[in-house]
Write a protein that holds these residues in place. Structure first.
Motif, PDB file in Angstrom:
ATOM      1  N   UNK A 272      87.324  40.134  47.706  1.00 62.37           N
ATOM      2  CA  UNK A 272      88.363  40.633  48.618  1.00 62.37           C
ATOM      3  C   UNK A 272      88.018  40.464  50.094  1.00 62.37           C
ATOM      4  N   UNK A 275      85.578  37.551  54.262  1.00 67.63           N
ATOM      5  CA  UNK A 275      85.782  37.159  55.658  1.00 67.63           C
ATOM      6  C   UNK A 275      85.122  38.123  56.645  1.00 67.63           C
ATOM      7  N   UNK A 278      80.444  39.490  53.795  1.00 61.25           N
ATOM      8  CA  UNK A 278      79.787  38.708  52.754  1.00 61.25           C
ATOM      9  C   UNK A 278      78.435  39.319  52.381  1.00 61.25           C
ATOM     10  N   UNK A 342      95.274  26.569  33.209  1.00 54.77           N
ATOM     11  CA  UNK A 342      94.616  25.371  33.759  1.00 54.77           C
ATOM     12  C   UNK A 342      93.108  25.523  33.872  1.00 54.77           C
ATOM     13  N   UNK A 343      92.669  26.671  34.367  1.00 57.55           N
ATOM     14  CA  UNK A 343      91.233  26.809  34.654  1.00 57.55           C
ATOM     15  C   UNK A 343      90.462  27.461  33.515  1.00 57.55           C
ATOM     16  N   UNK A 345      89.915  30.395  33.343  1.00 54.24           N
ATOM     17  CA  UNK A 345      89.161  31.451  34.011  1.00 54.24           C
ATOM     18  C   UNK A 345      90.001  32.725  33.944  1.00 54.24           C
ATOM     19  N   UNK A 376      78.916  32.907  30.595  1.00 51.18           N
ATOM     20  CA  UNK A 376      80.047  32.254  31.273  1.00 51.18           C
ATOM     21  C   UNK A 376      80.751  33.125  32.305  1.00 51.18           C
ATOM     22  N   UNK A 377      80.065  34.141  32.815  1.00 48.15           N
ATOM     23  CA  UNK A 377      80.684  34.989  33.845  1.00 48.15           C
ATOM     24  C   UNK A 377      80.817  34.207  35.143  1.00 48.15           C
ATOM     25  N   UNK A 378      81.944  34.379  35.804  1.00 46.27           N
ATOM     26  CA  UNK A 378      82.084  33.771  37.127  1.00 46.27           C
ATOM     27  C   UNK A 378      82.108  34.837  38.220  1.00 46.27           C
ATOM     28  N   UNK A 401      84.738  32.164  32.417  1.00 44.32           N
ATOM     29  CA  UNK A 401      85.328  30.921  31.935  1.00 44.32           C
ATOM     30  C   UNK A 401      85.301  30.939  30.413  1.00 44.32           C
TER      31      UNK A 401
ATOM     32  N   UNK B   3     101.962  34.331  54.384  1.00 41.09           N
ATOM     33  CA  UNK B   3     103.279  34.941  54.217  1.00 41.09           C
ATOM     34  C   UNK B   3     103.972  34.982  55.576  1.00 41.09           C
ATOM     35  N   UNK B  21      91.466  36.957  54.561  1.00 39.50           N
ATOM     36  CA  UNK B  21      90.401  36.260  53.843  1.00 39.50           C
ATOM     37  C   UNK B  21      90.731  34.765  53.788  1.00 39.50           C
ATOM     38  N   UNK B  22      89.787  33.898  54.188  1.00 41.23           N
ATOM     39  CA  UNK B  22      90.098  32.468  54.119  1.00 41.23           C
ATOM     40  C   UNK B  22      90.235  32.018  52.672  1.00 41.23           C
ATOM     41  N   UNK B  63      81.790  30.617  52.461  1.00 37.91           N
ATOM     42  CA  UNK B  63      82.027  31.148  51.113  1.00 37.91           C
ATOM     43  C   UNK B  63      82.615  30.059  50.215  1.00 37.91           C
ATOM     44  N   UNK B  66      80.012  27.323  49.493  1.00 37.57           N
ATOM     45  CA  UNK B  66      79.035  27.716  48.458  1.00 37.57           C
ATOM     46  C   UNK B  66      79.623  27.484  47.073  1.00 37.57           C
ATOM     47  N   UNK B 177     100.211  18.209  40.178  1.00 44.05           N
ATOM     48  CA  UNK B 177     100.215  19.205  39.107  1.00 44.05           C
ATOM     49  C   UNK B 177      98.842  19.350  38.457  1.00 44.05           C
ATOM     50  N   UNK B 178      98.629  20.483  37.816  1.00 42.97           N
ATOM     51  CA  UNK B 178      97.399  20.740  37.051  1.00 42.97           C
ATOM     52  C   UNK B 178      96.128  20.551  37.873  1.00 42.97           C
ATOM     53  N   UNK B 179      96.129  21.099  39.069  1.00 42.01           N
ATOM     54  CA  UNK B 179      94.939  20.925  39.901  1.00 42.01           C
ATOM     55  C   UNK B 179      94.451  22.234  40.520  1.00 42.01           C
ATOM     56  N   UNK B 180      94.648  23.352  39.814  1.00 39.50           N
ATOM     57  CA  UNK B 180      93.944  24.558  40.232  1.00 39.50           C
ATOM     58  C   UNK B 180      92.455  24.259  40.155  1.00 39.50           C
ATOM     59  N   UNK B 181      91.712  24.668  41.150  1.00 43.80           N
ATOM     60  CA  UNK B 181      90.290  24.330  41.125  1.00 43.80           C
ATOM     61  C   UNK B 181      89.538  25.198  40.125  1.00 43.80           C
ATOM     62  N   UNK B 182      88.664  24.565  39.373  1.00 44.88           N
ATOM     63  CA  UNK B 182      87.853  25.288  38.392  1.00 44.88           C
ATOM     64  C   UNK B 182      86.941  26.301  39.098  1.00 44.88           C
ATOM     65  N   UNK B 183      86.361  27.189  38.310  1.00 41.21           N
ATOM     66  CA  UNK B 183      85.559  28.274  38.900  1.00 41.21           C
ATOM     67  C   UNK B 183      84.119  28.165  38.393  1.00 41.21           C
ATOM     68  N   UNK B 184      83.143  28.158  39.283  1.00 46.26           N
ATOM     69  CA  UNK B 184      81.747  28.072  38.817  1.00 46.26           C
ATOM     70  C   UNK B 184      81.280  29.404  38.237  1.00 46.26           C
ATOM     71  N   UNK B 185      80.357  29.336  37.304  1.00 46.01           N
ATOM     72  CA  UNK B 185      79.811  30.572  36.748  1.00 46.01           C
ATOM     73  C   UNK B 185      78.750  31.143  37.692  1.00 46.01           C
ATOM     74  N   UNK B 186      78.364  32.384  37.424  1.00 47.59           N
ATOM     75  CA  UNK B 186      77.310  32.998  38.240  1.00 47.59           C
ATOM     76  C   UNK B 186      76.016  32.190  38.137  1.00 47.59           C
TER      77      UNK B 186
END
Lengths: 481, 255
Positions: A272, A275, A278, A342-343, A345, A376-378, A401, B3, B21-22, B63, B66, B177-186
């Motif tokens: 959240x 910005x 961090x 899609x993801x 996630x 697989x926790x993100x 994921x 918005x 938040x960026x 952020x 990373x 289409x179909x290009x939500x960015x994947x999410x890296x795991x911890x």
């Protein structure tokens, strides 16, 4: 003799009219689940018994007739209004259930600004009610994240709580009176009075029953004067949750009542507040009410926090803008669906509560165990969002994921595995496994441990009010095998 | 996208986003996910591919950078800048061009086509011109053929065009289409944690001479016209909607 699904649908059509009984297969599939199984549903996987029909009721008389019919024929009934449930409370656990949808009973019956109460039908939208009130300078004081989706019947049935609870209380503090239909078709009304000492508070039998005892058809809630112009937003960064809990406690035990008192750990905070915070925990307060009270509350909180060196105050505008985008509406849900498909996630949550003396221990052990034991926790984080004189809640938030498993294996591999750790550690420490989402159907295995020797009272309520076992079976109390 | 409420222009023609938040712009997000899909494909067909990510921004972008590190971007670079470049596409293009020529010999540049708070639709064309590379706009799908060729699908007014092109090239990513960015795991984040974000200074780049100056900004509210359909019941309203507005334009299934 049990009726077949076609016979049930036909009988229902005779009771409420053909146009109010839905047997379309896709509707039945979607009505067999709630948001708990949304990953499966997004993939078109529906594993639970399909209901025989969805009945759109328009009056208390309709509800009474349908439930009486179900009781006489021992058919499971699942009460539903806004359908924003997250814990499986709306799942149809038994064959040929009837989903009784009260979202059409959406009238705001009265707004009584002299006696400070509003009466609505069960399907009245909370957003609509609160918008109407705010136009007149009042508010319900109830603002859960599901506000744009949820309806009053469901909110009361699940013992909902809103973001401003520290000042206004949970829904149980707001409900003045009720109308509900019990399984025999009898309509019960509890009158609207300021307080009474005429035996136990029977409202509390109905509030939080999750449709397992009765069907709530009408609700009267308190209303409050609304002074948005005097709102004061306060935000701080800090290093540890332990310090944050100490500050929350100090605010509460000294008798201050900010409407919002929230504490985010660094992980949840990163989702959240990256910005401005961090790697830091974040604490948020909102003081509201008439100006002298809001000013005094904010000033006192600032003084309390100032004694903690690790806290740094941030621009209140950061907090104010963040709040403006917090709630979920139908557009958010649609986007979430696309994104999850899609993801792969997925985000899920588990909320618990505990006294001040145990809450940090619960936080630490749960974070450690989940991180170590679940793949697989993100993201794994937690926040406290509702504080009381004797303790607070923790809302664990986790994203993962979905890897190397079918949609129907997702819950077992991830969400339930995490929930199990959090619930078991909380009960072991002496806290409560459910803070505000309700038990639903997936925490029932721990309900006896949750209640201990008082489980007797809960069981008796069920057997007394629902002797035929037709009300949302498998919710709160597990199905007997 | 911001918005309407957040799209507030101050007296210096700045849109203050410092309190928000960026987040990745949707076109940039598509460009990054398309790059990751190309990387997946490269592993399958054994074509060596290296992903670089570049932004011109302040530390607030770290952020997101990373996250990109954790998602297998080998070099993640931030050209540190506190200048407002949102409405200076020529300046941005000149920095990107110098980066490619001096710092990283890249073959393919993927750029999001537009943000909600800047003038970006010319940036990719200007970069291509400065580098002397071909440019395809509104790209929505990219397939890896071999070390020197891609197949690019791009959106046009009346259809989609699929072309085989030779690298190097600049591709402006459109509404893909179909290009939500994947999410890296911890664990992904932990593994990539020690690898630093490369920081360059904007002062090391020559900003091109500006020929334009921003003198006014105006918000355009995209609102659709609406008609309230009156009726005594949902059925009556649905009938009026169908008879008056939908009949002939939607298929009807007879019951």
């Amino acid at each position: 003799m049990s009726l077949k699904r076609e016979q049930i649908a036909e009988a229902l059509k005779k009771i409420v009219g053909e146009d109010h009984v839905v047997t379309d297969e896709q509707v039945l599939k979607e009505s067999s689940v709630d948001r708990f199984r949304r990953f499966e549903a997004y993939h078109g996987v529906y594993r639970l018994p399909l209901p025989a029909a969805v009945v759109n009721v328009n009056s208390t008389k309709d509800v009474a007739a349908v439930i009486k019919f179900a009781n006489e024929n021992k058919i499971n009934v699942v009460p539903r209004t806004g359908a924003s449930a997250t814990e499986g409370g709306l799942e149809t656990a038994l064959e040929n259930s009837i989903v009784v949808d009260g979202s059409g009973m959406n009238k705001i019956i009265s707004i009584d600004t002299y006696n400070m109460q509003a009466t609505v039908q069960c399907g009245a939208s909370l957003q609509e009610l609160d918008d109407r009130l705010r136009e007149q300078g009042y508010t319900t004081g109830h603002s859960p994240q599901s506000k744009p989706l949820a309806q009053l019947g469901g909110l009361v049935a699940t013992r909902s709580i809103g973001q401003f609870s520290t000042l206004y209380g949970g829904i149980e503090d707001m409900v003045v009176g009720l109308e509900a239909v019990f399984p025999d078709g009898g309509v019960t009304r509890i009158k609207n009075v300021p307080r009474r000492a005429a035996g136990p508070d029977i409202r509390q039998v109905i509030i939080g029953n999750e449709g397992a005892l009765c069907y709530i058809t009408e609700v009267t809630v308190k209303i409050f004067k609304y002074f948005p112009e005097s709102n004061k937003f306060l935000g701080y960064t800090l290093n540890t949750m332990k310090t944050g809990f100490e500050i929350l406690r100090e605010v509460m035990v000294n008798g201050y009542r900010p409407s919002v008192a929230r504490l985010y750990d660094a992980e949840d905070g990163s989702y959240h507040f990256s910005h401005f915070a961090e790697g830091k925990c974040v604490m948020i307060f909102v003081a509201e009410g008439v100006k002298p009270i809001a000013d005094a509350t904010a000033a006192a909180i600032e003084e309390i926090v100032a004694a903690y060196d690790e806290c740094e105050q941030v621009d209140p505008k950061l907090i104010e803008r963040w709040f403006a985008h917090l709630n979920w509406d139908p557009a958010n849900l649609a986007e979430e669906k696309t994104e999850i498909i899609e993801t792969k996630n997925v985000c899920n949550t588990t909320e618990i509560s505990g006294n001040w003396s145990i809450i940090n221990d619960i936080y630490e052990v749960c974070m450690q165990r989940v991180k170590n034991e679940v793949p697989d926790l993100t993201l794994l984080g937690a926040h406290s969002s509702h504080s009381y004189l004797n303790g607070t809640n923790l809302y664990f938030v986790y994203f993962y994921n979905v890897v190397d498993c079918r949609p129907e294996e997702e819950l077992t591999k991830y969400h339930l595995a995490i929930k199990k750790i959090i619930v078991e550690e909380t009960i072991k420490a002496g806290g409560s496994m459910c803070h505000h989402h309700g038990v639903g159907k997936h925490r029932t295995q721990w309900i006896e441990a949750e209640y201990g020797s008082s489980y007797y009272i809960l069981k008796k309520l069920k057997s007394a009010f629902d002797p035929n076992g037709i009300m949302n079976m498998g919710t709160i109390i597990p199905l007997e095998k | 996208m911001l918005t309407d409420e957040d799209w507030v222009i101050d007296k210096n023609l700045q849109i203050d986003t410092s309190f928000l938040k960026p987040t990745l712009d949707s076109y940039d997000e598509s460009a990054l996910e398309i790059a990751l899909k190309l990387f997946d494909a490269s592993e399958n067909i054994k074509v060596p591919l290296e992903l670089n990510a570049l932004t011109i921004a302040g530390s607030g972008a770290n952020t997101i950078l990373k996250t990109l590190k954790a998602l297998r971007f080998k070099r993640v670079v931030r050209i540190d800048s506190h200048e407002d470049l949102r409405f200076r596409p020529m300046a941005v293009a000149s920095v990107l061009t110098q980066y490619v020529l001096k710092h990283a010999p890249l073959d393919v540049l993927l750029l999001g086509r537009q943000t909600s708070i800047g003038e970006n639709t010319r940036t990719h064309l200007l970069v291509a011109e400065m580098l002397g590379w071909p440019c395809i706009t509104q790209a929505i799908r990219i397939e890896l053929v071999d070390r020197n060729h891609l197949v690019v699908t791009h959106q046009m007014d009346d259809g989609r065009l699929r072309q085989r092109i030779q690298t190097p090239c600049v591709l402006s990513i459109g509404d893909a289409p179909n290009t939500y960015m994947r999410v890296p795991t911890l664990k992904d984040r932990l593994r990539s944690g020690k690898r630093p974000i490369e920081i360059l200074s904007i002062k090391d780049f020559q900003l091109s001479d500006e020929t334009e100056e921003l003198i006014d900004l105006e918000v355009i509210h995209h609102r659709r016209a609406g008609i309230l359909i009156e009726g005594k019941s949902p059925e009556e309203k649905a009938r009026k909607l169908y008879e008056g507005h939908l009949k002939g334009s939607v298929p009807v299934q007879e019951r």
